[in-house]
Motif scaffolding. Structure first.
Motif, PDB file in Angstrom:
ATOM      1  N   ARG A  76      -0.353 -11.812   6.072  1.00 28.77           N
ATOM      2  CA  ARG A  76       0.198 -10.759   6.939  1.00 28.77           C
ATOM      3  C   ARG A  76       1.052  -9.764   6.142  1.00 28.77           C
ATOM      4  NH1 ARG A  76       0.245 -11.066  12.420  1.00 28.77           N
ATOM      5  NH2 ARG A  76       2.412 -10.451  12.639  1.00 28.77           N
ATOM      6  N   SER A  77       1.829 -10.281   5.194  1.00 30.18           N
ATOM      7  CA  SER A  77       2.655  -9.341   4.408  1.00 30.18           C
ATOM      8  C   SER A  77       1.748  -8.470   3.539  1.00 30.18           C
ATOM      9  CB  SER A  77       3.687 -10.088   3.558  1.00 30.18           C
ATOM     10  OG  SER A  77       3.051 -10.692   2.460  1.00 30.18           O
ATOM     11  N   ARG A  80       0.261  -5.738   5.894  1.00 31.11           N
ATOM     12  CA  ARG A  80       1.207  -4.775   6.488  1.00 31.11           C
ATOM     13  C   ARG A  80       1.248  -3.467   5.692  1.00 31.11           C
ATOM     14  NH1 ARG A  80       5.366  -7.929   7.354  1.00 31.11           N
ATOM     15  NH2 ARG A  80       4.931  -8.224   9.557  1.00 31.11           N
ATOM     16  N   GLY A  81       0.887  -2.386   6.354  1.00 33.89           N
ATOM     17  CA  GLY A  81       0.962  -1.066   5.713  1.00 33.89           C
ATOM     18  C   GLY A  81      -0.135  -0.770   4.691  1.00 33.89           C
ATOM     19  N   ASP A 136      -4.901  -9.147  12.602  1.00 32.64           N
ATOM     20  CA  ASP A 136      -3.743  -8.785  11.770  1.00 32.64           C
ATOM     21  C   ASP A 136      -3.777  -7.300  11.413  1.00 32.64           C
ATOM     22  OD1 ASP A 136      -2.810 -11.360  11.816  1.00 32.64           O
ATOM     23  OD2 ASP A 136      -3.410 -11.869   9.764  1.00 32.64           O
ATOM     24  N   GLU A 139      -2.765  -5.089  14.234  1.00 31.03           N
ATOM     25  CA  GLU A 139      -1.325  -5.106  14.488  1.00 31.03           C
ATOM     26  C   GLU A 139      -0.504  -4.468  13.353  1.00 31.03           C
ATOM     27  OE1 GLU A 139       0.121  -9.145  14.999  1.00 31.03           O
ATOM     28  OE2 GLU A 139       2.160  -8.473  14.537  1.00 31.03           O
ATOM     29  N   LEU A 140      -0.894  -4.756  12.125  1.00 29.53           N
ATOM     30  CA  LEU A 140      -0.009  -4.437  11.002  1.00 29.53           C
ATOM     31  C   LEU A 140      -0.440  -3.225  10.166  1.00 29.53           C
ATOM     32  CD1 LEU A 140       0.256  -8.145   9.837  1.00 29.53           C
ATOM     33  CD2 LEU A 140       2.058  -6.863  11.011  1.00 29.53           C
ATOM     34  N   ALA A 141      -1.683  -2.820  10.316  1.00 32.93           N
ATOM     35  CA  ALA A 141      -2.173  -1.666   9.529  1.00 32.93           C
ATOM     36  C   ALA A 141      -3.306  -1.008  10.314  1.00 32.93           C
ATOM     37  CB  ALA A 141      -2.666  -2.147   8.161  1.00 32.93           C
TER      38      ALA A 141
END
Ligand code: G6P
Length: 437
Positions: A76-77, A80-81, A136, A139-141
């Motif tokens: 997830r990290s 992200r982005g 994921d 949600e995150l990217a």
């Protein structure tokens, strides 16, 4: 996107292929300014991730490029982005691939990583994981592109296109590899060759070829007959019969040998199986050798031994694709996308692998200029129907869909064989198939 420093997350980053990708990002850094390259893997892949990650770091330092490499088990990290998420994972690692290949062979059927019963089992294991990654990304990217290399690339891409909102493009090295093979045959540079493709991943045909702008389709079919070198490293180099090629009217891809030369290919596979084990076992030996090399602190380039693998040029395909999106180039590349009417005899929501215009919004299929002939249509529709059923089976744990998928697959072809193979594959991979519990 152009101009801004890019974050790329590679899921399955501990793969032995990663140095190939890193080399691509180094060589093309001017046009594709990657700032952060995050290599992600799972706990079982941690050791490999550390070795490959350290090599990636040395390669980048040696080349003097400002790319930060990060290694993580936290998917997830990593996502992200991210601007691009690349998936090159193998659920169950090479042990699962060995089973995919061995189980059909033991029953007298083609045992292959991406097609037939083996490719089917790989799809069942892989699709839920890819859809989880898609959740994921949503949600995150949410603006990221998912570039999927994970096999069976066409089926996995179709699942992501149907069951997520992620901007997904499926990528395979076969089209770029074939272009290079044909360029060698005609003794010209690859960029002097234009190919038109009709079909789906690992089952596509070159229906038109131009060299330096001149249509040489008939000449290609004459030259390709019996020619060596028109294949990928993982597929036996059996030459095509001249009369057969003329009657197809198009150049089949390397994987078509499993369909059109089924008996010969099965014989060859069984011989190899007895002598060397499955392709997965051969690959394990190549990987062990590669990882020994990768550990060498003095190694700071991609070693040539990596070329023994079937995935050659995949970094070139990936970097070309990402660069054209980032730079809104509007050039033509052959990738896996939603059909949307480009091939009229296939469903609109199917994934197809054809020439696409690549721009900042993604990949847009160009309808092939040649009509789909009955000999192509017949095989294509059957295998696409198998793929649709496989997606449904994988997503919903639907045993009926699974049984029908295998029954209609030309490399299985009977309800009885399908039932035997399905039972055995579901049992062998039960740990990775919670949807069938
Ligand atoms: C070909 C295919 C890839 C596949 C690879 C397998 O190049 O296009 O989709 O992953 O072969 O190669 P391997 O060395 O793992 O057998």
């Amino acid at each position: 996107m152009a101009g801004h420093p890019l974050k790329i997350a590679v899921i399955g980053g501990g793969s032995s292929y990663t140095p190939e990708l890193v080399e691509g990002f180094i060589l093309r850094h001017e046009e594709l300014p990657v700032e952060e390259l995050v290599l992600v893997d799972v706990e079982e892949g941690k050791h490999k991730l550390e070795i490959v990650g350290a090599l990636a770091q040395r390669m980048i330092e040696k080349a003097g490029k400002p790319i930060k490499v990060k290694l993580t088990l936290d998917r997830r990290s990593a996502i992200r982005g991210a601007d691009f998420v690349l998936t090159q994972l193998r659920v169950g690692l090479l042990d699962a691939r060995a089973k995919d290949e061995a189980i059909p062979l033991r029953h007298g059927y083609i045992g292959q990583e991406t097609t037939g019963a083996g490719g089917f089992a790989k799809a069942l294991r892989t699709i839920p994981v890819i859809l989880d990654i898609c959740r994921d990304i949503e949600e995150l990217a949410p603006d990221a592109f998912l570039i999927n290399f994970t096999n069976p690339a066409g089926i996995v891409t179709e699942a992501a296109l149907k069951y997520s909102n992620v901007r997904t493009i499926g990528l395979c090295n076969l089209p770029i590899g074939t272009k290079k093979q044909i360029a060698r045959l005609f003794e010209v540079e690859p960029d002097e060759v234009d190919l038109e493709w009709t079909g789906i991943n690992h089952l596509n045909w070159v229906t038109r070829i131009a060299v330096r702008g001149r249509d040489v389709t008939d000449e290609l079919l004459r030259r390709a007959a019996g020619a060596r070198g028109l294949t990928m490293k993982n597929i036996p180099d059996l030459g095509w019969d001249a009369d057969f090629l003329r009657s197809v009217g198009a150049l089949p891809c390397s994987y078509h040998r499993y369909y059109y030369m089924k008996d010969e290919m099965l014989k060859k596979q069984l011989e190899d199986f007895r002598q060397n084990g499955t392709r997965a076992e051969v690959v394990k030996r190549v990987e062990a050798e590669l990882f020994e090399l990768y550990k060498d602190p003095n190694l700071a380039v991609k070693p040539p031994q990596l070329e023994q693998r079937g995935g050659a040029y995949y970094s070139e395909a990936a970097v070309n694709l990402i660069a054209s999106i980032v730079r809104n180039r509007k050039d033509i590349q052959t990738v896996n996308v939603r059909n949307g009417g480009a091939i009229r005899c296939l469903p609109d929501d199917a994934a197809i692998e054809v020439n696409c215009v690549i721009d900042a919004a993604g990949a847009h299929p160009v309808p092939p200029s040649t009509p789909v002939s009955p000999q192509i249509r017949g095989l294509l529709q059957v295998v696409k129907a198998y793929e649709e059923l496989t997606v449904e089976a994988a997503v919903h744990g639907d045993r009926d869909a699974a049984l029908q998928a295998l029954t209609i697959h030309p490399l299985v072809g009977s309800a009885e064989a399908a039932r035997i193979l399905l039972d055995e594959l579901l049992e062998a991979h039960a740990a990775y198939l919670p949807q069938f519990k």
